[in-house]
Design a protein around this motif. Structure first.
Motif, PDB file in Angstrom:
ATOM      1  N   ARG A   1      -2.983   6.662   5.095  1.00 21.69           N
ATOM      2  CA  ARG A   1      -3.932   5.580   4.855  1.00 21.69           C
ATOM      3  C   ARG A   1      -3.408   4.254   5.414  1.00 21.69           C
ATOM      4  NH1 ARG A   1      -7.569   5.336  -0.155  1.00 21.69           N
ATOM      5  NH2 ARG A   1      -8.342   3.221  -0.125  1.00 21.69           N
ATOM      6  N   LEU A   2      -2.097   4.050   5.276  1.00 19.92           N
ATOM      7  CA  LEU A   2      -1.481   2.812   5.753  1.00 19.92           C
ATOM      8  C   LEU A   2      -1.531   2.725   7.279  1.00 19.92           C
ATOM      9  CD1 LEU A   2       0.304   0.289   5.124  1.00 19.92           C
ATOM     10  CD2 LEU A   2       2.288   1.799   5.346  1.00 19.92           C
TER      11      LEU A   2
ATOM     12  N   MET B   1       2.317   7.938 -14.561  1.00 20.59           N
ATOM     13  CA  MET B   1       1.489   8.883 -13.799  1.00 20.59           C
ATOM     14  C   MET B   1       2.361   9.611 -12.789  1.00 20.59           C
ATOM     15  SD  MET B   1      -1.490   6.099 -13.295  1.00 20.59           S
ATOM     16  CE  MET B   1      -2.755   7.083 -12.520  1.00 20.59           C
TER      17      MET B   1
ATOM     18  N   ARG C   1       2.358   3.515 -10.553  1.00 13.38           N
ATOM     19  CA  ARG C   1       2.159   4.823 -11.177  1.00 13.38           C
ATOM     20  C   ARG C   1       3.349   5.216 -12.051  1.00 13.38           C
ATOM     21  NH1 ARG C   1      -1.699   9.020  -8.591  1.00 13.38           N
ATOM     22  NH2 ARG C   1      -3.369   7.686  -7.822  1.00 13.38           N
TER      23      ARG C   1
ATOM     24  N   LEU D   1      -0.663   8.299   1.174  1.00  8.37           N
ATOM     25  CA  LEU D   1      -0.448   6.845   1.201  1.00  8.37           C
ATOM     26  C   LEU D   1      -0.016   6.400   2.602  1.00  8.37           C
ATOM     27  CD1 LEU D   1       1.465   6.211  -2.169  1.00  8.37           C
ATOM     28  CD2 LEU D   1      -0.911   5.612  -1.661  1.00  8.37           C
TER      29      LEU D   1
ATOM     30  N   HIS E   1       0.789  -1.233   0.000  1.00  4.09           N
ATOM     31  CA  HIS E   1       0.000   0.000   0.000  1.00  4.09           C
ATOM     32  C   HIS E   1       0.824   1.288   0.000  1.00  4.09           C
ATOM     33  CE1 HIS E   1      -3.648  -2.311   0.216  1.00  4.09           C
ATOM     34  NE2 HIS E   1      -3.087  -3.052   1.150  1.00  4.09           N
TER      35      HIS E   1
ATOM     36  N   PRO F   1       1.789   1.179  -4.980  1.00  3.92           N
ATOM     37  CA  PRO F   1       1.121   2.245  -5.743  1.00  3.92           C
ATOM     38  C   PRO F   1       2.108   3.157  -6.473  1.00  3.92           C
ATOM     39  CG  PRO F   1       0.136   2.027  -3.560  1.00  3.92           C
ATOM     40  CD  PRO F   1       1.364   1.154  -3.576  1.00  3.92           C
TER      41      PRO F   1
ATOM     42  N   TYR G   1       0.184  13.400  -2.166  1.00  4.04           N
ATOM     43  CA  TYR G   1      -0.109  12.023  -2.565  1.00  4.04           C
ATOM     44  C   TYR G   1       0.694  11.043  -1.714  1.00  4.04           C
ATOM     45  CZ  TYR G   1      -0.026   7.695  -5.190  1.00  4.04           C
ATOM     46  OH  TYR G   1      -0.099   6.366  -5.538  1.00  4.04           O
TER      47      TYR G   1
END
Lengths: 189, 189
Positions: free
Chosen positions: B187-188, B173, B168, B184, B160, B164, B180
């Motif tokens: 969120r982790l 991306m 990307r 991450l 995670h 990602p 960003y």
């Protein structure tokens, strides 16, 4: 009558046969040698067609590789429509897992890698792949929202459902258990 | 006196110089041609050494590529030790982001891809890369637990936080915004 005229006159005939032979040749060469280790000439020889047929139809090796990968994405991963987002995403994730760990190998993954950093044409091809994946996901997420369900963004699905599986294939951490795949979906939702 | 004896007698002399030249040649060839598009002979020619010097020291192209990637991992991503897990992971993620979007390109990423699916030797090399990444992460997570912090598993960080960003890069991306990357981590945790 030249080959292009023939192809136009008999769609589904010679043109479709050549297309299938060339796609098969690309998949076989990827399996045998890996991405980046073959040329348009190698594909033509394996498919039993002239180099010029490939350049005329696809324009470049990058464009041909993108066509192969997009065709596989579309035929192998039709988006599920089961009536609930959790179930759609579980089904989708299991399909992707089968696809990237299957006998023909992680074709989309290797293509994205081969194309990234291979210049302007490669970047456009990687973008086409990304857009196709995002478009497929968006349809599932839009349907969920239309039913009144909460849905994550398509990029969150890329980051936390597809990316972990892709990277575990790259690092040879396969196969995936159903618990692992469902766990990624649960965590995302 | 043969080359191997010379190398033994003057560690840090000719041996270190050859090592640096060969590593530089590999990095340059990856930048120019991409992974999979060069041989041991190409590396030797670019580095100005004999093919046999490379085979004697590394044994195979896969082993040389793994050595280059592991050396870069170790020198470019020293693990941070800031006193809090959130801060360690933010710093680490920002380092990895710089590394995989930097001027020499996503070297570890491309290597993992080139090695995965390239047979038994490639699988062992991919495993070495994975183990090195996991070992680095584990030290940060162990320190956090020793301080009494809750910490995720190393594999969750791979899934995670790293995955990602890797994907990307593959799908072009980039660049990443600090928001960003920090998102991450949040969120982790």
């Amino acid at each position: 009558m030249n080959e292009r005229q023939q192809a136009r006159r008999r769609p589904g005939g010679r043109s479709a046969r050549v297309g299938a032979q060339v796609h098969r040749a690309v998949t076989d060469l990827i399996g045998d040698r890996g991405y980046g280790n073959f040329t348009v000439g190698d594909v033509a020889a394996r498919a039993g067609v002239a180099d010029s047929s490939i350049y005329r139809r696809w324009g470049s090796l990058e464009a041909l590789l993108t066509d192969v990968a997009l065709t596989r994405l579309n035929t192998q991963s039709p988006m599920p429509d089961t009536g609930s987002l959790a179930s759609d995403l579980r089904t989708y994730a299991a399909q992707v897992a089968r696809e990237i760990t299957g006998p023909d190998g992680p074709v989309v993954l290797h293509l994205a890698v081969a194309l990234s950093g291979s210049g302007e044409r490669g970047a456009r091809a990687a973008e086409a792949l990304r857009d196709e994946r995002t478009r497929q996901l968006q349809s599932v997420l839009d349907r969920a929202r239309a039913r009144g369900e909460d849905a994550p963004e398509a990029l969150d699905v890329l980051d936390h459902l597809l990316a972990p599986m892709y990277v575990r294939v790259l690092f040879d951490m396969v196969p995936f258990t159903p618990e692992y795949i469902d766990g990624l979906v649960d965590r995302l939702l």
